[in-house]
Design an enzyme around this catalytic site. Structure first.
Site, PDB file in Angstrom:
ATOM      1  N   GLY A   1     -52.224 -13.300 -75.909  1.00  0.00           N
ATOM      2  CA  GLY A   1     -53.140 -12.834 -77.052  1.00  0.00           C
ATOM      3  C   GLY A   1     -54.801 -12.166 -76.365  1.00  0.00           C
ATOM      4  O   GLY A   1     -54.536 -11.657 -76.424  1.00  0.00           O
ATOM      5  N   ASP A   2     -55.119 -13.027 -75.438  1.00  0.00           N
ATOM      6  CA  ASP A   2     -56.456 -12.434 -74.688  1.00  0.00           C
ATOM      7  C   ASP A   2     -56.368 -12.194 -73.211  1.00  0.00           C
ATOM      8  O   ASP A   2     -57.441 -12.643 -72.325  1.00  0.00           O
ATOM      9  CB  ASP A   2     -57.713 -13.253 -75.042  1.00  0.00           C
ATOM     10  CG  ASP A   2     -57.747 -14.540 -74.647  1.00  0.00           C
ATOM     11  OD1 ASP A   2     -56.404 -15.330 -74.501  1.00  0.00           O
ATOM     12  OD2 ASP A   2     -58.438 -15.437 -75.405  1.00  0.00           O
ATOM     13  N   GLU A   3     -55.122 -12.610 -73.135  1.00  0.00           N
ATOM     14  CA  GLU A   3     -54.791 -12.426 -71.084  1.00  0.00           C
ATOM     15  C   GLU A   3     -54.224 -10.894 -70.295  1.00  0.00           C
ATOM     16  O   GLU A   3     -53.198 -10.752 -71.188  1.00  0.00           O
ATOM     17  CB  GLU A   3     -53.816 -13.430 -71.001  1.00  0.00           C
ATOM     18  CG  GLU A   3     -54.530 -14.553 -70.118  1.00  0.00           C
ATOM     19  CD  GLU A   3     -53.166 -15.323 -69.658  1.00  0.00           C
ATOM     20  OE1 GLU A   3     -52.114 -15.740 -68.842  1.00  0.00           O
ATOM     21  OE2 GLU A   3     -52.624 -16.247 -70.921  1.00  0.00           O
TER      22      GLU A   3
END
Lengths: 352, 227
Positions: free
Chosen positions: A238-240
């Site tokens: 996701g936000d990696e």
């Protein structure tokens, strides 16, 4: 059995590429197609060896020599012409010989060069069917090539899609694994930066998923800006994100880069229309693992695991930090620290 | 799908498949004659996933039936008329010059060509081994009068004589012959074409040069002379 008495016209129909030779080896008659191929030269009474250059199974110069090869497949050229013909000689029962010819594998060129038509071949001859087949085969090959080209194009496009994160246009986890595996196989130096956005959940929760997607796209663009063409930038969750820097294992440079990236990510990202002018603020934690040629880290998973350990060390130290991974066993340098990694904030990096 | 029926290769499985050449012909016919938009409408109406067929792949035979039905609506023509137009298109459209040439290998004049028709399925098989065309029988009933029986089998063959009639008309033009055709339903699934050759050299016809398209060493390189 009554001996065969055949007139020239019948022989012309049966064997339009024959030559009749008398007992001394001189040409007495030529089939109509052979005449055409010989361009209508007047060859009557010319010795056959001056018209037909037999070279296989051996050179032949005299009629008895030719007849000693009766019934065998001959290879020959017409004097002054380059193409190889097939031949078959038999005794004619009157001391002479009949030599019959065919174009063999040079058929297609011969038909073109001598402008032959189907009436130049005996009705039983499969020459025309061979031409048909050559043409049909060419058409089929062309269709097949066209299909292969299209399939290859589609395959490349599908492959590109399979290795791309559709939201940001960055590489995806599959592409990352492949890039890492490739670097390891070539035993290259490289660094892996594992980037995890901080406060991203709040952006999603307060400004909506549309804003969240915009932030991810902006972050992706920033990462591409601070990296080079040969580096790999991938979104793996996701936000990696993971950045693979090829040929860079210098800690000072990497620290600078991580600090610069964090600082730029921390700048507010504005959304005029969508969020009524409210800006999204995020930061990032970065874990860095180095892999030097000949080192023990030998799989993509192990390298990513190492960067993940460093990332969590950075997270534990507070947001907006970066940390290097220190494998306890293999580490020899003076920078050896306790388990986890050395943690620095962006402000501690070298001048930006 | 049909593979579990246990007939080994061929058998029922093949009957449900239509050679890509057939599907592709249908597509190119509509595109070349009525334009890309028209084909797109037909393809959309038939719910095709991809509006392009590949000549070298196989397709569900019922798909072809669906497309023909949609084409009837879109073109405002009967299936029989469309099939006959396809036959003419195959021989006469510049994109199919190769096919016309292959057909001209049948004979020196139109009568020769008619006599070679029984060899057509065999010739097709030589070129494309898995292209199964119905057997043909030609009988000369009177001078220059012929009966051509198409031994059609199964629903995928239905209307084959219509395509063939289009082919015959176009090839008559090609040879410069003047012919009259009459189509009849034959015994059982067979379809019959009555052929009357009025004139074998009615007009000039089109040129056919055996050596023009060979695959050998060509001065213009591969594919030279292809339109």
């Amino acid at each position: 059995m009554t001996p065969l008495l055949m007139d020239q016209a019948s022989l012309d129909i049966l064997c339009p590429m024959h030559a009749r030779l008398d007992a001394s080896g001189r040409v007495q008659g030529l089939g109509p197609t052979l005449q055409r191929v010989l361009a209508g030269q007047e060859l009557r009474d010319t010795h056959f060896s001056r018209v037909f250059v037999v070279f296989r199974p051996r050179t032949v110069a005299t009629l008895p020599d030719l007849l000693s090869l009766a019934g065998r497949r001959l290879q020959l050229r017409l004097a002054g012409q380059g193409d190889t013909l097939r031949g078959l000689a038999v005794p004619d029962g009157a001391g002479g010989a009949v030599l019959n010819l065919s174009f063999g594998l040079g058929l297609v060129e011969a038909v073109r060069d001598h402008a032959l038509t189907s009436s130049d071949f005996a009705a039983t001859d499969l020459a025309i069917d061979m031409l048909y087949l050559v043409e049909a085969k060419s058409a089929a090959m062309e269709a097949s090539r066209t299909l292969n080209r299209r399939l290859r194009g589609a395959m490349l496009a599908a492959e590109e899609r399979a290795f791309t994160d559709p939201l940001t246009g960055l590489r995806n986890r599959r592409a990352l694994t492949r890039a890492l595996t490739d670097l390891l196989r070539r035993d290259m130096d490289f660094a892996v930066m594992h980037v995890d956005l901080d406060f991203f959940k709040q952006v999603n929760d307060t400004l909506g998923h549309g804003a969240g997607d915009r932030v991810l796209a902006r972050v992706a663009a920033l990462m591409l800006e601070v990296t080079r063409q040969e580096d790999t930038v991938a979104r793996i969750g996701g936000d990696e994100f993971v950045i693979v820097l090829v040929g860079v294992t210098d800690r000072v440079r990497l620290g600078e880069l991580a600090a610069r990236l964090i600082a730029r990510l921390e700048a507010p990202i504005g959304f005029e229309a969508e969020a009524h002018g409210r800006a999204a603020r995020v930061s990032a934690s970065i874990g860095i693992a180095l892999r030097q040629a000949g080192a023990r880290l030998s799989t993509a998973e192990a390298v990513l695991e190492a960067s993940d350990v460093a990332l969590y060390a950075a997270k534990r130290a507070g947001r907006g930090q970066y940390a290097f991974h220190h494998p306890e066993s293999a580490e020899k340098g003076p920078e050896r620290r306790a388990a986890g990694g050395s943690v620095r904030g962006p402000e501690e990096g070298s001048p930006r | 799908m049909g593979k579990a029926i246990g007939l080994g290769s061929g058998g029922l499985l093949m009957e449900r498949r239509m050679h890509g050449l057939v599907a592709r012909t249908l597509q190119c016919f509509v595109q070349d004659t009525y334009g890309q938009d028209c084909w797109q409408n037909v393809a959309d109406a038939a719910h095709l996933d991809l509006p392009e067929f590949e000549a070298m792949l196989d397709y569900e035979s019922q798909l072809i039936g669906q497309i023909l039905t949609r084409a009837e609506v879109e073109l405002g023509k009967s299936r029989a008329a469309i099939l006959e137009d396809i036959g003419t298109y195959l021989m006469a459209h510049p994109h199919n010059e190769r096919l016309r040439r292959l057909m001209r290998y049948g004979g020196e004049d139109f009568i020769d060509f008619l006599h070679s028709l029984e060899e057509l399925p065999g010739r097709a098989r030589l070129a494309v081994p898995d292209l199964d065309l119905p057997p043909l029988e030609l009988t000369e009933t009177a001078p220059r009068r012929f009966t051509l029986v198409c031994r059609c089998k199964g629903p995928t063959n239905r209307g084959y004589s219509r395509v063939l009639a289009g082919v015959l008309r176009a090839m008559a033009d090609d040879y410069g012959a003047l012919v009259l055709l009459e189509l009849e339903e034959g015994p059982g699934e067979a379809e019959v074409i009555q052929i009357a050759v009025i004139e074998t050299a009615y007009s000039e016809g089109r040129a056919f040069d055996l050596g023009a398209h060979g695959a050998g060493r060509q001065p213009g390189g591969p594919g030279a002379g292809r339109k």
